[in-house]
Design a protein around this motif. Structure first.
Motif, short mmCIF file in Angstrom:
data_model
loop_
_atom_site.label_atom_id
_atom_site.label_comp_id
_atom_site.label_asym_id
_atom_site.label_seq_id
_atom_site.Cartn_x
_atom_site.Cartn_y
_atom_site.Cartn_z
N ALA A 187 23.48 -3.52 27.53
CA ALA A 187 24.69 -3.71 26.61
C ALA A 187 25.40 -2.44 27.24
N ALA A 188 26.95 -2.42 27.48
CA ALA A 188 27.88 -1.29 27.83
C ALA A 188 27.79 -0.53 26.49
N SER A 189 27.73 -0.95 25.20
CA SER A 189 27.87 -0.50 24.17
C SER A 189 26.61 0.31 23.58
N SER A 190 25.64 0.44 24.67
CA SER A 190 24.35 1.21 24.22
C SER A 190 24.78 2.63 24.16
N LEU A 207 27.60 10.19 30.30
CA LEU A 207 28.42 9.01 29.73
C LEU A 207 29.34 8.30 30.59
N GLN A 208 29.34 6.96 30.83
CA GLN A 208 30.28 6.46 31.53
C GLN A 208 31.58 5.93 30.98
N ILE A 209 31.76 6.50 29.81
CA ILE A 209 32.87 6.34 29.19
C ILE A 209 33.74 7.40 29.12
N ARG A 210 35.07 7.31 28.43
CA ARG A 210 35.92 8.54 28.11
C ARG A 210 35.51 9.43 26.78
N GLU A 211 35.74 10.57 26.62
CA GLU A 211 35.40 11.38 25.53
C GLU A 211 36.56 10.74 24.27
N THR A 212 37.63 10.12 24.67
CA THR A 212 38.42 9.71 23.59
C THR A 212 38.20 8.21 23.11
N ALA A 277 34.70 1.90 31.07
CA ALA A 277 35.34 2.58 30.10
C ALA A 277 36.49 1.79 29.71
N ASP A 278 37.20 1.08 30.59
CA ASP A 278 38.24 0.25 30.27
C ASP A 278 37.58 -1.02 29.18
#
Length: 324
Positions: A187-190, A207-212, A277-278
């Motif tokens: 899961a990307a949400s993990s 992390l593979q997502i943005r700080e925001t 991230a998107d």
């Protein structure tokens, strides 16, 4: 018919996706005198379950196997949790179609044939897509950006059909990202759970997502509470088939700061991968859950600060016992 010592009928719960994190932990909230049948394709449940729960293998993509299980068990309540999650669904759309879509169809058909009292389905905020109003209203149009979210939105519609046209008591809850000690690796949400887990285990996490990024989150204890409340709500009090659920929506940077308040030397590195991230940024942030609060008394017990203290304490105990 099985009854308890008071003469009241013992409820039978059949849970698909029963080897998973949410199903295993939910067994600890169901009535102690209930019969709980966990089903999944894995060899055994993922984590500890209660003594009144039994486990059997079941592949929801096999129509006859699902029907046979319903005929044998004769469940009062079915909790349909079986699903490929976001990352797995994107990687293998055919498998996601078979497990998510065909699996749900088999469950609903079998529930109808065997006169199941109610079916509770776990949907997701990924069913909405973007761009979205903030907060997301109860009846917001659903145009999901991911294949996983598409299957969730489609199953909500399928369940509505079975409810309105065929009389099946179908109930659905759109879960935010669940913070838990046992997140799914697919899961990307993990990312949210892993920030806490890796801070306790290794002191650092990339992390593979943005700080925001700040999609809606919910702590596992509140998640289980909500499922319990909806499952056992009086049918006459329900005004809709699918319910929104909201607890909090901190940014990833906010989570990092809160963790650092407890584990001061923890470090978080943000290296966003645009596709991941998107996808996360397309999910809802604030969500209108007034219907759940009105119809079945939903109210979260944990915001970010309380969740952080409670969760890190739990993880530290698990880590000390070698279970993390």
């Amino acid at each position: 018919m099985s009854r308890n010592k008071s003469g009241r009928k013992r409820m039978k719960y059949l849970i698909t996706g029963g080897a998973g994190n949410i199903a295993c932990q939910l067994t600890h909230r169901l009535p102690e005198d209930a019969q709980v049948i966990l089903t999944d394709v894995a060899d055994a449940p993922f984590s500890e379950v209660t003594s009144n729960a039994v486990y059997r293998k079941l592949d929801v993509t096999c129509e006859q196997s699902v029907l046979d299980a319903f005929v044998e068990v004769q469940p009062d309540v079915v909790l349909h949790f079986a699903s490929l999650l976001s990352g797995q669904s994107e990687a293998d759309r055919n498998a996601a179609w078979q497990v998510n879509m065909q699996g749900a169809f088999h469950v609903l058909e079998s529930a109808l044939k065997e006169n199941v009292d109610r079916v509770v389905f776990l949907s997701s905020i990924a069913s909405f897509g973007s761009p979205l109003p903030d907060p997301v209203p109860e009846d917001c149009e659903q145009w999901p950006r991911g294949f996983y979210g598409f299957t969730k939105a489609a199953i909500e519609r399928m369940g509505f059909y079975y409810k309105e046209s065929l009389g099946l008591d179908f109930r659905s809850i759109r879960l935010p990202i669940v913070i838990s000690a046992f997140p799914s690796p697919g899961a990307a949400s993990s990312y949210a759970s892993n920030m806490f887990i890796e801070a306790v285990r290794n002191g650092t996490y990339q992390l593979q997502i943005r700080e925001t990024s700040n999609p809606a989150l919910i702590y596992i204890d509140d998640c289980l509470k909500a499922i319990d409340l909806l499952t056992h709500a009086n049918k006459d009090s329900l005004t809709r088939a699918s319910y929104n659920l909201f607890s909090c929506s901190p940014t990833a940077a906010d989570i990092a700061i809160e963790i650092k308040h407890v584990i001061t030397d923890s470090e978080f590195i943000f290296e966003p991968i645009p596709k991941v991230a998107d996808l996360i940024d397309s999910w809802p942030r604030r969500i209108d859950d007034a219907a759940a609060r009105r119809d079945w008394g939903w109210k979260p017990d944990f915001q970010l600060a309380e969740m952080t203290r409670e969760f890190i304490s739990t993880l530290q105990c698990l880590n000390a016992e070698g279970g993390l």
